[in-house]
Structures are given as C-alpha cells and as structure tokens.
Design an enzyme around this catalytic site. Sequence first.
Site, PDB file in Angstrom:
ATOM      1  N   LYS A  60      34.919  81.626 -62.463  1.00 54.32           N
ATOM      2  CA  LYS A  60      36.240  81.979 -62.998  1.00 54.32           C
ATOM      3  C   LYS A  60      36.235  83.411 -63.538  1.00 54.32           C
ATOM      4  O   LYS A  60      37.209  84.145 -63.373  1.00 54.32           O
ATOM      5  CB  LYS A  60      36.643  80.997 -64.101  1.00 54.32           C
ATOM      6  CG  LYS A  60      37.012  79.615 -63.589  1.00 54.32           C
ATOM      7  CD  LYS A  60      37.486  78.729 -64.736  1.00 54.32           C
ATOM      8  CE  LYS A  60      37.995  77.395 -64.220  1.00 54.32           C
ATOM      9  NZ  LYS A  60      38.508  76.520 -65.300  1.00 54.32           N
ATOM     10  N   SER A  81      36.639  80.454 -69.957  1.00 51.29           N
ATOM     11  CA  SER A  81      36.008  79.278 -70.536  1.00 51.29           C
ATOM     12  C   SER A  81      36.315  78.072 -69.661  1.00 51.29           C
ATOM     13  O   SER A  81      37.338  78.033 -68.974  1.00 51.29           O
ATOM     14  CB  SER A  81      36.535  79.047 -71.960  1.00 51.29           C
ATOM     15  OG  SER A  81      35.828  78.014 -72.594  1.00 51.29           O
ATOM     16  N   ASP A  82      35.400  77.101 -69.695  1.00 53.27           N
ATOM     17  CA  ASP A  82      35.641  75.859 -68.951  1.00 53.27           C
ATOM     18  C   ASP A  82      35.023  74.715 -69.739  1.00 53.27           C
ATOM     19  O   ASP A  82      33.969  74.871 -70.352  1.00 53.27           O
ATOM     20  CB  ASP A  82      35.041  75.913 -67.549  1.00 53.27           C
ATOM     21  CG  ASP A  82      35.514  74.749 -66.701  1.00 53.27           C
ATOM     22  OD1 ASP A  82      36.707  74.723 -66.348  1.00 53.27           O
ATOM     23  OD2 ASP A  82      34.708  73.839 -66.413  1.00 53.27           O
ATOM     24  N   THR A  83      35.700  73.578 -69.729  1.00 54.28           N
ATOM     25  CA  THR A  83      35.250  72.405 -70.478  1.00 54.28           C
ATOM     26  C   THR A  83      35.067  71.228 -69.538  1.00 54.28           C
ATOM     27  O   THR A  83      35.901  71.000 -68.661  1.00 54.28           O
ATOM     28  CB  THR A  83      36.279  72.032 -71.573  1.00 54.28           C
ATOM     29  OG1 THR A  83      36.437  73.138 -72.462  1.00 54.28           O
ATOM     30  CG2 THR A  83      35.828  70.812 -72.358  1.00 54.28           C
ATOM     31  N   ALA A 118      31.637  75.962 -71.738  1.00 52.51           N
ATOM     32  CA  ALA A 118      30.973  77.244 -71.501  1.00 52.51           C
ATOM     33  C   ALA A 118      31.980  78.359 -71.728  1.00 52.51           C
ATOM     34  O   ALA A 118      33.161  78.226 -71.384  1.00 52.51           O
ATOM     35  CB  ALA A 118      30.423  77.308 -70.085  1.00 52.51           C
TER      36      ALA A 118
END
Length: 201
Positions: A60, A81-83, A118
């Site tokens: 991303k 950010s990624d969850t 992250a």
Amino acid sequence: MSKDFIYLASQSPRRRQLLEQIGVRYELLLPDADEDSEALEEVHPGEAPARYVKRVTALKLDAAVARMQRRGLEPAPVLCSDTTVALGRTIYGKPADARDAARMLRELSGRTHRVLTAVAMQAGRRRAEAVSDSRVSFAPLRPADIRAYVESGEPMGKAGAYAVQGRAAVHICRIAGSYTGIMGLPLHETAGLLKALGVRW
C-alpha cells in the site's frame, strides 16, 4: 525531509480521527478509480498473520508513494496502515457480505484473538515500519447478538467483522495491548515513526 504535514493513504475515518487526536496535520492521498486496492489484500497460502499485515502495508505504501509522484504533489512523508484479525494462523479480513460477517463473529465468539496493525511511512528514500500486536477476548455471543450486530451494518468493511470503538464493545470482555492499534492506527508506534522521519506536529 522535514515537514509539518503528511499524506495519509487510507480511506478509514478512524485513522483520520486518531491522527487528529494527536494533532498531526495530514492530507488524504486516496487511490485513483482505476487502482485495485482490494487486490493488495489477498492472502498468500500459508501466510502467517504478522507477515501478511506487514507485506500488505508495504504494498500500500509503494502504491501511495507512486501515486504522489504521478500526481506531481508536493513531496511529504506518506503514511499507510493495515489491520488484520487472526485466530491462530487463520486471517480474518473484511467480510464479503452479511453471511460472512456472521460466520466470523461465530468463530470469534467466546475466544481470544489477535489484532495486528502494521504502520509504514516513507519520507524521500527513508522508510520505517512498526507492528502493533494486541489481544481481544469476546464473551460468548448468542445467535441473536450476532444477528442484531450484523443487521446494524457496522461489521462491513472491518477486519474480523467488528469495530472495537462501536457496538461490538459490549461483547468485548478483555483487551491486552494497544486500543488505538485495534482501532486501526497504533498511536505509540505511529508517533515513533513520525519522530524518526522528522515530521513536526
């Protein structure tokens, strides 16, 4: 590169709210209509949750930096950010539909799962990343609880089919880790990245 604002490459209103909470100035850097952002979130067979969330966030960030350059925008640090939610090695992304959301909630009911978020930032050629790893325990959910929650529409677009800051909170009996990380942007780790890359706020 020392800047007093960043580009936020996320469509999540929660991430915007969290940046505003700590006084970070940002401009949105959202995908073009022809970008397939969802394709970046495909899980590789056998991929561990922590490896998955770091890989997706890096992809991303690559896409967002390229987007900034393609649009000829003023250079500034870019944040992504990624969850993801994980039960053992099983990764729970965003539900495909209401039925999928109900399945996820049944599987999380009465159990403790991990929420990994992250965060990655790039400023010029410098890049830094961090991962927040938290635990969330759900009380046992009755079928009626699941049905009412799914019908509220809140699970859609959320990893694991729930939002810790929303109605799901009444079913969460224990949290260990970062509340803001579970929301989608761990502020302690994010602040560390901002400092490391020279962002003033």
